[in-house]
Design a protein around this motif. Structure first.
Motif, PDB file in Angstrom:
ATOM      1  N   ASP A 274       0.804  -1.218   0.000  1.00 38.99           N
ATOM      2  CA  ASP A 274       0.000   0.000   0.000  1.00 38.99           C
ATOM      3  C   ASP A 274       0.841   1.273   0.000  1.00 38.99           C
ATOM      4  O   ASP A 274       0.452   2.307   0.561  1.00 38.99           O
ATOM      5  N   LYS A 275       2.012   1.202  -0.636  1.00 36.07           N
ATOM      6  CA  LYS A 275       2.853   2.382  -0.795  1.00 36.07           C
ATOM      7  C   LYS A 275       3.365   2.413  -2.230  1.00 36.07           C
ATOM      8  O   LYS A 275       3.504   1.363  -2.877  1.00 36.07           O
ATOM      9  N   ASN A 276       3.692   3.628  -2.699  1.00 34.95           N
ATOM     10  CA  ASN A 276       4.207   3.798  -4.055  1.00 34.95           C
ATOM     11  C   ASN A 276       5.714   4.026  -4.000  1.00 34.95           C
ATOM     12  O   ASN A 276       6.172   5.044  -3.449  1.00 34.95           O
ATOM     13  N   TYR A 277       6.487   3.099  -4.548  1.00 36.17           N
ATOM     14  CA  TYR A 277       7.941   3.218  -4.604  1.00 36.17           C
ATOM     15  C   TYR A 277       8.321   3.715  -5.988  1.00 36.17           C
ATOM     16  O   TYR A 277       8.142   3.016  -6.993  1.00 36.17           O
ATOM     17  N   ILE A 278       8.843   4.947  -6.032  1.00 38.13           N
ATOM     18  CA  ILE A 278       9.125   5.623  -7.296  1.00 38.13           C
ATOM     19  C   ILE A 278      10.635   5.693  -7.487  1.00 38.13           C
ATOM     20  O   ILE A 278      11.351   6.250  -6.646  1.00 38.13           O
ATOM     21  N   GLN A 279      11.141   5.124  -8.605  1.00 41.63           N
ATOM     22  CA  GLN A 279      12.574   5.120  -8.871  1.00 41.63           C
ATOM     23  C   GLN A 279      12.809   4.935 -10.366  1.00 41.63           C
ATOM     24  O   GLN A 279      11.967   4.413 -11.081  1.00 41.63           O
ATOM     25  N   ASN A 280      13.995   5.387 -10.808  1.00 44.30           N
ATOM     26  CA  ASN A 280      14.299   5.244 -12.225  1.00 44.30           C
ATOM     27  C   ASN A 280      14.994   3.923 -12.519  1.00 44.30           C
ATOM     28  O   ASN A 280      15.233   3.582 -13.663  1.00 44.30           O
ATOM     29  N   ASN A 281      15.333   3.199 -11.499  1.00 38.25           N
ATOM     30  CA  ASN A 281      15.816   1.827 -11.618  1.00 38.25           C
ATOM     31  C   ASN A 281      15.622   1.180 -10.251  1.00 38.25           C
ATOM     32  O   ASN A 281      15.230   1.837  -9.295  1.00 38.25           O
ATOM     33  N   THR A 282      15.873  -0.096 -10.167  1.00 38.09           N
ATOM     34  CA  THR A 282      15.677  -0.775  -8.879  1.00 38.09           C
ATOM     35  C   THR A 282      16.875  -0.477  -7.992  1.00 38.09           C
ATOM     36  O   THR A 282      17.814  -1.262  -7.858  1.00 38.09           O
ATOM     37  N   PHE A 283      16.840   0.713  -7.384  1.00 40.60           N
ATOM     38  CA  PHE A 283      17.954   1.133  -6.531  1.00 40.60           C
ATOM     39  C   PHE A 283      17.895   0.448  -5.177  1.00 40.60           C
ATOM     40  O   PHE A 283      18.887  -0.079  -4.677  1.00 40.60           O
ATOM     41  N   PHE A 284      16.720   0.479  -4.575  1.00 39.81           N
ATOM     42  CA  PHE A 284      16.542  -0.117  -3.247  1.00 39.81           C
ATOM     43  C   PHE A 284      15.268  -0.952  -3.301  1.00 39.81           C
ATOM     44  O   PHE A 284      14.193  -0.434  -3.562  1.00 39.81           O
ATOM     45  N   LYS A 285      15.395  -2.241  -3.071  1.00 36.96           N
ATOM     46  CA  LYS A 285      14.248  -3.139  -3.178  1.00 36.96           C
ATOM     47  C   LYS A 285      13.183  -2.768  -2.148  1.00 36.96           C
ATOM     48  O   LYS A 285      13.473  -2.576  -0.966  1.00 36.96           O
ATOM     49  N   TYR A 288      12.757  -4.570   1.238  1.00 36.39           N
ATOM     50  CA  TYR A 288      13.753  -4.283   2.276  1.00 36.39           C
ATOM     51  C   TYR A 288      13.596  -2.881   2.859  1.00 36.39           C
ATOM     52  O   TYR A 288      13.904  -2.639   4.021  1.00 36.39           O
ATOM     53  N   LEU A 289      13.127  -1.942   2.044  1.00 38.71           N
ATOM     54  CA  LEU A 289      12.978  -0.565   2.517  1.00 38.71           C
ATOM     55  C   LEU A 289      11.690  -0.375   3.316  1.00 38.71           C
ATOM     56  O   LEU A 289      11.628   0.457   4.236  1.00 38.71           O
ATOM     57  N   ASP A 290      10.679  -1.157   3.006  1.00 37.37           N
ATOM     58  CA  ASP A 290       9.360  -0.965   3.605  1.00 37.37           C
ATOM     59  C   ASP A 290       9.345  -1.038   5.134  1.00 37.37           C
ATOM     60  O   ASP A 290       8.648  -0.248   5.774  1.00 37.37           O
ATOM     61  N   PRO A 291      10.078  -1.946   5.783  1.00 37.86           N
ATOM     62  CA  PRO A 291      10.019  -2.006   7.256  1.00 37.86           C
ATOM     63  C   PRO A 291      10.499  -0.739   7.949  1.00 37.86           C
ATOM     64  O   PRO A 291      10.154  -0.498   9.112  1.00 37.86           O
ATOM     65  N   TYR A 376      37.781   0.294   1.202  1.00 37.98           N
ATOM     66  CA  TYR A 376      36.832   0.434   0.098  1.00 37.98           C
ATOM     67  C   TYR A 376      35.439   0.121   0.628  1.00 37.98           C
ATOM     68  O   TYR A 376      35.231  -0.904   1.294  1.00 37.98           O
ATOM     69  N   SER A 377      34.471   1.015   0.349  1.00 32.91           N
ATOM     70  CA  SER A 377      33.101   0.825   0.818  1.00 32.91           C
ATOM     71  C   SER A 377      32.144   0.785  -0.365  1.00 32.91           C
ATOM     72  O   SER A 377      32.267   1.583  -1.302  1.00 32.91           O
ATOM     73  N   ASN A 378      31.206  -0.146  -0.300  1.00 32.36           N
ATOM     74  CA  ASN A 378      30.141  -0.240  -1.293  1.00 32.36           C
ATOM     75  C   ASN A 378      28.814  -0.215  -0.550  1.00 32.36           C
ATOM     76  O   ASN A 378      28.480  -1.149   0.172  1.00 32.36           O
ATOM     77  N   ARG A 379      28.083   0.896  -0.704  1.00 31.47           N
ATOM     78  CA  ARG A 379      26.811   1.051  -0.001  1.00 31.47           C
ATOM     79  C   ARG A 379      25.671   0.535  -0.874  1.00 31.47           C
ATOM     80  O   ARG A 379      25.654   0.749  -2.073  1.00 31.47           O
ATOM     81  N   ASN A 380      24.725  -0.105  -0.251  1.00 33.85           N
ATOM     82  CA  ASN A 380      23.571  -0.668  -0.967  1.00 33.85           C
ATOM     83  C   ASN A 380      24.027  -1.728  -1.965  1.00 33.85           C
ATOM     84  O   ASN A 380      23.660  -1.721  -3.141  1.00 33.85           O
ATOM     85  N   LEU A 381      24.805  -2.673  -1.452  1.00 31.96           N
ATOM     86  CA  LEU A 381      25.460  -3.661  -2.311  1.00 31.96           C
ATOM     87  C   LEU A 381      24.475  -4.510  -3.099  1.00 31.96           C
ATOM     88  O   LEU A 381      24.620  -4.689  -4.313  1.00 31.96           O
ATOM     89  N   PHE A 382      23.453  -5.043  -2.423  1.00 34.53           N
ATOM     90  CA  PHE A 382      22.495  -5.940  -3.069  1.00 34.53           C
ATOM     91  C   PHE A 382      21.116  -5.298  -3.250  1.00 34.53           C
ATOM     92  O   PHE A 382      20.127  -6.000  -3.451  1.00 34.53           O
ATOM     93  N   GLY A 383      21.053  -3.973  -3.156  1.00 37.42           N
ATOM     94  CA  GLY A 383      19.773  -3.293  -3.310  1.00 37.42           C
ATOM     95  C   GLY A 383      18.905  -3.348  -2.088  1.00 37.42           C
ATOM     96  O   GLY A 383      17.699  -3.092  -2.168  1.00 37.42           O
TER      97      GLY A 383
END
Length: 758
Positions: A274-285, A288-291, A376-383
């Motif tokens: 019941d939420k609208n996730y707006i993005q130009n690509n699948t940046f954050f799944k 996983y973000l909903d909680p 070296y840091s990689n943020r949001n590695l698996f979305g």
């Protein structure tokens, strides 16, 4: 430079001794120097907390007189000296740093102060008070004395809600029923303001998006009483906007998961929960973000829920900005309910980052050399907001000026791979709604370290960690690592090193415990986040255990040999640390900071001694700064009088006590200063024969504390602190008992560090 400081010092001394009172000659003939005000409160009846009332009234006494130092008006003196035609560089500098303009009798507006006193008294219910003032004058100085006559205050007989629109009336009534106001309470505008804010806070969390506490007004009715009592009514002001008297519900929730202000790329919308996730690509799944998002469609507007959502999203570590905006949907508004569109704009951090660090290390054993680190840091590695940190370090140290040991070197190579998940990874599903303030993070890491000490040994160690960390509230943090495994392998030992181990059986046993497997837990209360509070507290306790669970699976070969697991002897110990800080904040960046630390490690079962890597050490920039790192103790042991080769090693123990006190103050701009005193030491609960029993903890431990004092300069740029502390010992426990108190200023220790010591 020395001449400059000497001149300044002489100017100050001269000013104090000769010119402190000579400012009188600079005062104009038609003026008197204002020296301050006094106040007398004369109540007609018993006034509760008369001292508090007088203190509050004193805050309106103005102007402030010129400051004095040791009874002298130094700031005023520098002001007058600077008025000369050619004051000179030194006088201009002293005026800029310490000078202040004179405050004269003509600057005192006595009638205005009397009006402020009466206004303050009326705000506290003391109506019809009277105020008077009288100057006390001498030839060149004047002070003023104020007198206020305080009658019996007005007190509340009842408190009730006046008429207003039915819906908001019904929502306010429960808060009036549970008011902190009590019958016979004195009239007080400050309390009324707090009551309005309390009701406004609760109304907003019930959906009143457009409401404001200034829409409420109190009216006091004294007509029914002739003994200074009143009925208090709470009502709405006239012409309050109609939309401020109705609650609002959230109609839609839009989450822009990778929002950029300059975005012009076509986006897609994913509908999830019941939420609208707006993005130009699948940046954050979305799953996983909903909680992290506590805002929901159909929910009443609540600023508390909004702040909670913003904080949880910020703690993920993938976003630099979190911006929540609400937009009224006028077409859906009715007489009893409004509608809101919620937009959550999330601006991501750079996905990849590299950080480099270079340090210069100097140890008590004369080892010095550089250490270089790269991360070296990689943020949001698996979305899903995961953070990968890969770090490596290279350190090289060589020993100089140490007699037979000169020329020895040490090569240290380290590699660490850390992966952080912003959610709970557990075999059994855990409802993350249980963690209202913050969702726990799951931390996993694997690290390897290679240490080669020439002519001695090679040590290869590996560590694996799995655990959780989360904030229970603004002050409390928990960290638990149910899996903590450490393995060390000693190889390439030389004959010289074997001789060292033969002479020190405790050291041999600490190296033999190759396998450490256990659990550790840390609790932190950090009240230092309230930087403006006068009294600030910090407390941390850590419990570290090893060998408890694995002991159930361990194999015993014979009664006289240690248990093993997978063919490896494992360590068994329990270790507890307690770290307490108290800061007394004087304001103006002046702080008295104190710290008390106590730690104890107990070996049992397989272990005669706590493993070397888990033992305590003392001395250094975050400890007793008058002693080099790892050089203090254990106990009263003195390595300089012991010719045996094992003195080369860092000194450790299973007991540690430390206390520190430090006064911090501003110098200029981002330069800060400090003076401090440190005390502490380490001991062994069981005496090590190699130390001739001098390391054992006894009831005489207070006489065995290493103590030192010094001063420091810190460069504090937006809480990034580069610290230089210079310290010298005044009590050295390694010396004979009658020689320990000796302030050795000829051999100070310079400490360089990042961040404050505590």
């Amino acid at each position: 430079m020395k001449l400059f400081l000497k001149y300044i010092f002489s100017v100050i001394i001269t000013a104090v001794s000769l010119y402190g009172c000579s400012v009188s000659k600079y005062i104009p003939e038609d003026e008197r120097l204002y020296t301050g005000a006094t106040l007398t409160v004369q109540p007609d009846s018993i006034v509760k907390d008369k001292t508090g009332l007088k203190t509050e009234l004193s805050t309106v006494l103005r102007p402030e007189p010129n400051k004095r130092f040791l009874g002298m008006h130094l700031g005023l003196y520098y002001y007058y000296k600077n008025q000369k035609e050619n004051p000179g560089f030194i006088n201009r500098w002293l005026y800029k740093k310490f000078g202040e303009a004179p405050v004269y009798q003509s600057d005192v507006e006595a009638y205005e102060v009397e009006r402020l006193l009466l206004n303050r008294l009326e705000n506290r219910g003391f109506f019809y008070s009277r105020a008077s003032s009288e100057f006390n004058e001498t030839e060149k100085k004047a002070s003023i004395h104020y007198t206020v006559q305080v009658p019996k205050p007005y007190r509340m007989a009842s408190y009730q809600l006046d008429s207003m629109p039915q819906q908001i009336y019904n929502d306010i009534q429960p808060y009036v029923d549970t008011t902190p106001f009590k019958t016979n309470m004195r009239f007080d505008l400050t309390n009324m303001k707090m009551e309005r804010q309390r009701i406004d806070y609760n109304l907003k969390n019930k959906g009143y998006y457009n409401f404001d506490d200034t829409f409420l007004i109190f009216e006091a009715d004294t007509n029914r009483y002739d003994n200074k009592r009143f009925n208090l009514f709470l009502k709405l002001k006239k012409a309050v906007p109609e939309k401020s008297t109705i609650p609002y519900k959230i109609k839609t929730v839009n989450i822009h998961t990778n929002y950029e202000v300059t975005d012009s790329v076509k986006t897609e919308t994913i509908r999830y929960n019941d939420k609208n996730y707006i993005q130009n690509n699948t940046f954050f799944k979305a799953k996983y973000l909903d909680p992290f998002i506590k805002l929901e469609e159909g929910q009443l507007y609540s600023p508390e829920t909004s702040r909670n959502t913003a904080r949880r999203l910020s703690n993920i570590g993938a976003y630099k900005y979190v911006n929540i905006q609400y937009k009224e949907i006028d077409s859906l508004q009715t007489d009893s309910l409004g509608a809101l569109e919620t937009n959550i704009y999330l601006s991501p951090l750079n996905k990849r980052a590299i950080r480099a660090e270079l340090q210069l290390v100097s140890k008590s054993n004369n080892f010095s050399g550089p250490t270089f680190g790269l991360t070296y840091s990689n943020r949001n590695l698996f979305g899903g907001g995961e953070t990968l940190n890969i770090s490596s370090t290279v350190g090289y140290e060589t020993q100089l000026g140490a007699g037979d040991n000169a020329g020895r070197s040490s090569l240290d190579l380290g590699f660490k791979n850390e992966l952080i998940f912003p959610r709970v990874l557990f075999p059994i599903n855990i409802n993350e709604d249980f963690f209202e303030y913050d969702i726990p993070k799951t931390k996993t890491s694997i690290s390897l370290n290679y240490l080669n000490r020439t002519k001695l040994y090679t040590l290869l160690s590996g560590t694996a960690l799995f655990g959780y960390t989360w904030d229970a509230n603004r002050y409390v943090t928990h960290e638990i690592n149910p899996i903590s495994v450490n393995y060390t392998h000693l190889s390439n030992t030389t004959t010289e090193f074997e001789e060292i181990l033969d002479e020190n059986p405790f050291l041999r046993r600490s190296f033999e415990q190759q396998f450490i497997s256990g659990l550790n837990y840390s609790f932190t209360y950090n009240g230092l986040v309230d930087a403006q509070k006068r009294h600030q507290f910090y407390f941390n306790t850590t419990f570290d255990t090893s060998g408890n669970t694995i002991g159930l699976l361990g194999k015993t070969n014979t009664s006289n040999t240690p248990k093993t697991f997978l063919g490896l002897e494992y360590a068994q110990f329990v270790k507890a640390d307690f770290d307490f800080h108290y800061h007394l904040n004087f304001g103006n960046e002046q702080v008295l900071a104190t710290r008390l630390f106590a730690g104890y490690g107990w070996a049992y079962g397989n272990s005669d001694v706590v493993p070397f890597v888990k033992q305590y050490y003392s001395g250094g920039p975050y400890s007793v700064r008058a002693f080099r790192i790892r050089s203090l103790g254990p106990g009263t042991y003195n390595s300089e009088t012991d010719s045996r080769t094992f003195n080369f090693f860092d000194k450790t123990g299973n007991i540690r006590l430390e206390a520190n006190i430090e006064y911090r103050f501003p110098i200029y701009s981002f330069f800060k200063g400090a003076v401090f005193v440190d005390a502490g030491n380490i001991w062994n609960s069981k005496g090590n024969p190699a130390f001739n029993g001098k390391d054992k903890f006894t009831s005489n431990f207070l006489n065995e504390l290493g103590m030192g004092t010094g001063f420091g300069v810190r460069v504090d740029i937006q809480n990034f602190v580069i610290r230089f502390d210079l310290a010298a010992p005044f009590h050295n426990p390694s010396l004979p008992e009658n020689e320990r108190f000796n302030f050795d200023v000829s051999s100070p220790i310079l400490n360089f560090a990042i961040g404050y010591p505590f």
